[in-house]
Design a protein around this motif. Sequence first.
Motif, PDB file in Angstrom:
ATOM      1  N   GLY A  23       7.277  33.842  18.688  1.00 60.45           N
ATOM      2  CA  GLY A  23       7.286  34.083  17.244  1.00 60.45           C
ATOM      3  C   GLY A  23       8.615  34.632  16.767  1.00 60.45           C
ATOM      4  N   GLU A  24       9.188  35.526  17.534  1.00 58.06           N
ATOM      5  CA  GLU A  24      10.486  36.091  17.159  1.00 58.06           C
ATOM      6  C   GLU A  24      11.580  35.045  17.253  1.00 58.06           C
ATOM      7  OE1 GLU A  24      13.313  38.342  15.626  1.00 58.06           O
ATOM      8  OE2 GLU A  24      11.172  38.789  15.623  1.00 58.06           O
ATOM      9  N   PHE A  25      11.542  34.221  18.296  1.00 57.73           N
ATOM     10  CA  PHE A  25      12.525  33.148  18.411  1.00 57.73           C
ATOM     11  C   PHE A  25      12.424  32.209  17.209  1.00 57.73           C
ATOM     12  CE2 PHE A  25      14.313  29.137  19.924  1.00 57.73           C
ATOM     13  CZ  PHE A  25      15.505  29.572  20.454  1.00 57.73           C
ATOM     14  N   ASP A  26      11.210  31.890  16.801  1.00 62.15           N
ATOM     15  CA  ASP A  26      11.005  31.038  15.622  1.00 62.15           C
ATOM     16  C   ASP A  26      11.549  31.700  14.363  1.00 62.15           C
ATOM     17  OD1 ASP A  26       9.784  29.170  17.263  1.00 62.15           O
ATOM     18  OD2 ASP A  26       7.741  29.740  16.681  1.00 62.15           O
ATOM     19  N   ASP A  27      11.369  33.020  14.242  1.00 65.45           N
ATOM     20  CA  ASP A  27      11.886  33.749  13.077  1.00 65.45           C
ATOM     21  C   ASP A  27      13.412  33.688  13.038  1.00 65.45           C
ATOM     22  OD1 ASP A  27       9.282  34.417  12.397  1.00 65.45           O
ATOM     23  OD2 ASP A  27       9.452  36.509  13.074  1.00 65.45           O
ATOM     24  N   VAL A  28      14.036  33.836  14.192  1.00 62.94           N
ATOM     25  CA  VAL A  28      15.504  33.773  14.267  1.00 62.94           C
ATOM     26  C   VAL A  28      15.987  32.383  13.863  1.00 62.94           C
ATOM     27  CG1 VAL A  28      17.473  33.763  15.870  1.00 62.94           C
ATOM     28  CG2 VAL A  28      15.789  35.613  15.959  1.00 62.94           C
ATOM     29  N   THR A  29      15.416  31.363  14.477  1.00 65.82           N
ATOM     30  CA  THR A  29      15.893  30.004  14.210  1.00 65.82           C
ATOM     31  C   THR A  29      15.558  29.539  12.795  1.00 65.82           C
ATOM     32  OG1 THR A  29      13.936  29.023  15.256  1.00 65.82           O
ATOM     33  CG2 THR A  29      15.890  29.339  16.633  1.00 65.82           C
ATOM     34  N   ALA A  30      14.547  30.124  12.180  1.00 64.46           N
ATOM     35  CA  ALA A  30      14.206  29.775  10.796  1.00 64.46           C
ATOM     36  C   ALA A  30      15.317  30.176   9.827  1.00 64.46           C
ATOM     37  CB  ALA A  30      12.887  30.426  10.392  1.00 64.46           C
ATOM     38  N   GLN A  31      16.134  31.135  10.218  1.00 63.37           N
ATOM     39  CA  GLN A  31      17.239  31.567   9.355  1.00 63.37           C
ATOM     40  C   GLN A  31      18.489  30.705   9.527  1.00 63.37           C
ATOM     41  OE1 GLN A  31      18.213  35.675   9.045  1.00 63.37           O
ATOM     42  NE2 GLN A  31      16.094  36.298   8.776  1.00 63.37           N
ATOM     43  N   LEU A  32      18.439  29.775  10.451  1.00 66.51           N
ATOM     44  CA  LEU A  32      19.602  28.926  10.715  1.00 66.51           C
ATOM     45  C   LEU A  32      19.387  27.552  10.101  1.00 66.51           C
ATOM     46  CD1 LEU A  32      20.060  29.858  14.485  1.00 66.51           C
ATOM     47  CD2 LEU A  32      21.197  30.882  12.493  1.00 66.51           C
ATOM     48  N   PRO A  33      20.410  27.000   9.432  1.00 63.58           N
ATOM     49  CA  PRO A  33      20.260  25.670   8.823  1.00 63.58           C
ATOM     50  C   PRO A  33      20.190  24.553   9.872  1.00 63.58           C
ATOM     51  CG  PRO A  33      22.481  26.519   8.477  1.00 63.58           C
ATOM     52  CD  PRO A  33      21.705  27.604   9.158  1.00 63.58           C
ATOM     53  N   ARG A  34      19.869  23.369   9.403  1.00 61.71           N
ATOM     54  CA  ARG A  34      19.672  22.220  10.285  1.00 61.71           C
ATOM     55  C   ARG A  34      20.860  21.901  11.180  1.00 61.71           C
ATOM     56  NH1 ARG A  34      15.477  18.363   9.289  1.00 61.71           N
ATOM     57  NH2 ARG A  34      14.229  19.039   7.533  1.00 61.71           N
ATOM     58  N   ASP A  35      22.062  22.179  10.718  1.00 63.25           N
ATOM     59  CA  ASP A  35      23.212  21.810  11.544  1.00 63.25           C
ATOM     60  C   ASP A  35      23.324  22.649  12.824  1.00 63.25           C
ATOM     61  OD1 ASP A  35      24.172  24.094  10.152  1.00 63.25           O
ATOM     62  OD2 ASP A  35      26.214  23.328  10.117  1.00 63.25           O
ATOM     63  N   TYR A  36      22.490  23.659  12.979  1.00 64.69           N
ATOM     64  CA  TYR A  36      22.440  24.447  14.207  1.00 64.69           C
ATOM     65  C   TYR A  36      21.534  23.802  15.249  1.00 64.69           C
ATOM     66  CZ  TYR A  36      24.769  28.556  12.217  1.00 64.69           C
ATOM     67  OH  TYR A  36      25.683  29.402  11.678  1.00 64.69           O
ATOM     68  N   ARG A  37      20.846  22.763  14.856  1.00 66.44           N
ATOM     69  CA  ARG A  37      19.850  22.132  15.724  1.00 66.44           C
ATOM     70  C   ARG A  37      20.401  21.822  17.121  1.00 66.44           C
ATOM     71  NH1 ARG A  37      16.066  18.071  12.896  1.00 66.44           N
ATOM     72  NH2 ARG A  37      14.252  18.803  13.998  1.00 66.44           N
ATOM     73  N   ASP A  38      21.610  21.280  17.182  1.00 71.64           N
ATOM     74  CA  ASP A  38      22.222  20.925  18.460  1.00 71.64           C
ATOM     75  C   ASP A  38      22.413  22.149  19.356  1.00 71.64           C
ATOM     76  OD1 ASP A  38      23.639  19.201  20.345  1.00 71.64           O
ATOM     77  OD2 ASP A  38      25.452  20.216  19.653  1.00 71.64           O
ATOM     78  N   LEU A  39      22.676  23.309  18.764  1.00 67.95           N
ATOM     79  CA  LEU A  39      22.886  24.522  19.545  1.00 67.95           C
ATOM     80  C   LEU A  39      21.566  25.146  19.997  1.00 67.95           C
ATOM     81  CD1 LEU A  39      25.628  26.215  17.331  1.00 67.95           C
ATOM     82  CD2 LEU A  39      25.957  24.946  19.467  1.00 67.95           C
ATOM     83  N   VAL A  40      20.549  25.014  19.169  1.00 72.21           N
ATOM     84  CA  VAL A  40      19.276  25.691  19.417  1.00 72.21           C
ATOM     85  C   VAL A  40      18.277  24.819  20.158  1.00 72.21           C
ATOM     86  CG1 VAL A  40      17.297  26.794  18.289  1.00 72.21           C
ATOM     87  CG2 VAL A  40      19.597  27.177  17.415  1.00 72.21           C
ATOM     88  N   GLU A  41      18.307  23.512  19.941  1.00 76.51           N
ATOM     89  CA  GLU A  41      17.294  22.647  20.539  1.00 76.51           C
ATOM     90  C   GLU A  41      17.270  22.724  22.054  1.00 76.51           C
ATOM     91  OE1 GLU A  41      17.414  18.625  19.194  1.00 76.51           O
ATOM     92  OE2 GLU A  41      16.065  19.059  17.550  1.00 76.51           O
ATOM     93  N   ALA A  42      18.401  22.954  22.671  1.00 74.33           N
ATOM     94  CA  ALA A  42      18.430  23.069  24.128  1.00 74.33           C
ATOM     95  C   ALA A  42      17.496  24.171  24.600  1.00 74.33           C
ATOM     96  CB  ALA A  42      19.847  23.344  24.614  1.00 74.33           C
ATOM     97  N   ALA A  43      17.268  25.164  23.745  1.00 70.23           N
ATOM     98  CA  ALA A  43      16.395  26.273  24.113  1.00 70.23           C
ATOM     99  C   ALA A  43      14.929  25.879  24.133  1.00 70.23           C
ATOM    100  CB  ALA A  43      16.595  27.444  23.156  1.00 70.23           C
ATOM    101  N   THR A  44      14.590  24.762  23.516  1.00 70.82           N
ATOM    102  CA  THR A  44      13.195  24.372  23.437  1.00 70.82           C
ATOM    103  C   THR A  44      12.888  23.091  24.212  1.00 70.82           C
ATOM    104  OG1 THR A  44      13.608  23.183  21.372  1.00 70.82           O
ATOM    105  CG2 THR A  44      12.890  25.465  21.175  1.00 70.82           C
ATOM    106  N   THR A  45      13.862  22.578  24.959  1.00 72.33           N
ATOM    107  CA  THR A  45      13.664  21.364  25.726  1.00 72.33           C
ATOM    108  C   THR A  45      13.662  21.654  27.226  1.00 72.33           C
ATOM    109  OG1 THR A  45      16.011  20.863  25.884  1.00 72.33           O
ATOM    110  CG2 THR A  45      14.843  19.983  23.970  1.00 72.33           C
ATOM    111  N   THR A  46      13.262  20.687  27.979  1.00 63.88           N
ATOM    112  CA  THR A  46      13.256  20.866  29.430  1.00 63.88           C
ATOM    113  C   THR A  46      14.662  21.046  29.976  1.00 63.88           C
ATOM    114  OG1 THR A  46      13.260  18.476  29.732  1.00 63.88           O
ATOM    115  CG2 THR A  46      11.127  19.602  29.776  1.00 63.88           C
ATOM    116  N   GLY A  47      15.666  20.622  29.243  1.00 65.47           N
ATOM    117  CA  GLY A  47      17.057  20.805  29.673  1.00 65.47           C
ATOM    118  C   GLY A  47      17.453  22.257  29.729  1.00 65.47           C
TER     119      GLY A  47
END
Length: 136
Positions: free
Chosen positions: A106-130
Motif C-alpha cells: 500500500g505504501e509503495f502504491d502511495d509513493v508511485t501514485a505521486q509520480l507521473p506516467r513518464d516514471y513508468r520505466d523506472l518504477v515498473e521494474a519493481a513490479t515485474t519478475t525482472g
Amino acid sequence: MNYDTFVDQVAQRAGVPSTRAVELTRATLETLAERLTGGEALDLAAQLPKPLQLLLRKTPSTEHAQRFGAAEFVARAGQRADADPVATRTGIRAVFATLREAISGGEFDDVTAQLPRDYRDLVEAATTTGAALRRA
C-alpha cells in the motif's frame, strides 16, 4: 528489512559494489524526497531503516513536492551519485525494486501514485519478475 540487506539487494540488482549501491540509494532517495509531498516522504521513511529515513527528511521549505519528470529525476540522481545516465537508471530501478520489497504494498502504491506516467520505466521494474535478485 535492515540497512545492510537493503544496500546488498540494490548492489545485486544493479550489479555494482556495495559502496556504489550506497551512493545510488542515497541519490535516488534524496531525489525522490524532492518529488514527494512531505507527508508521503514521512510515511515512506517510517517503513525504512534509520539511515535511509534521514535521506527522506523534509524541511518546511521542502514540504511541497517539486514537479519534475523522469528525465529530470535521472539527471538529479545522476548528479548526486556522480554517475552516467545508464548507470543512474539501473540504480534507480534497483532502488525502486528494493523499496517494493522493503515496504508495504500500500505504501509503495502511495509513493508511485505521486509520480507521473513518464516514471513508468523506472518504477515498473519493481513490479515485474525482472526485479528478482540476480542469482550467482
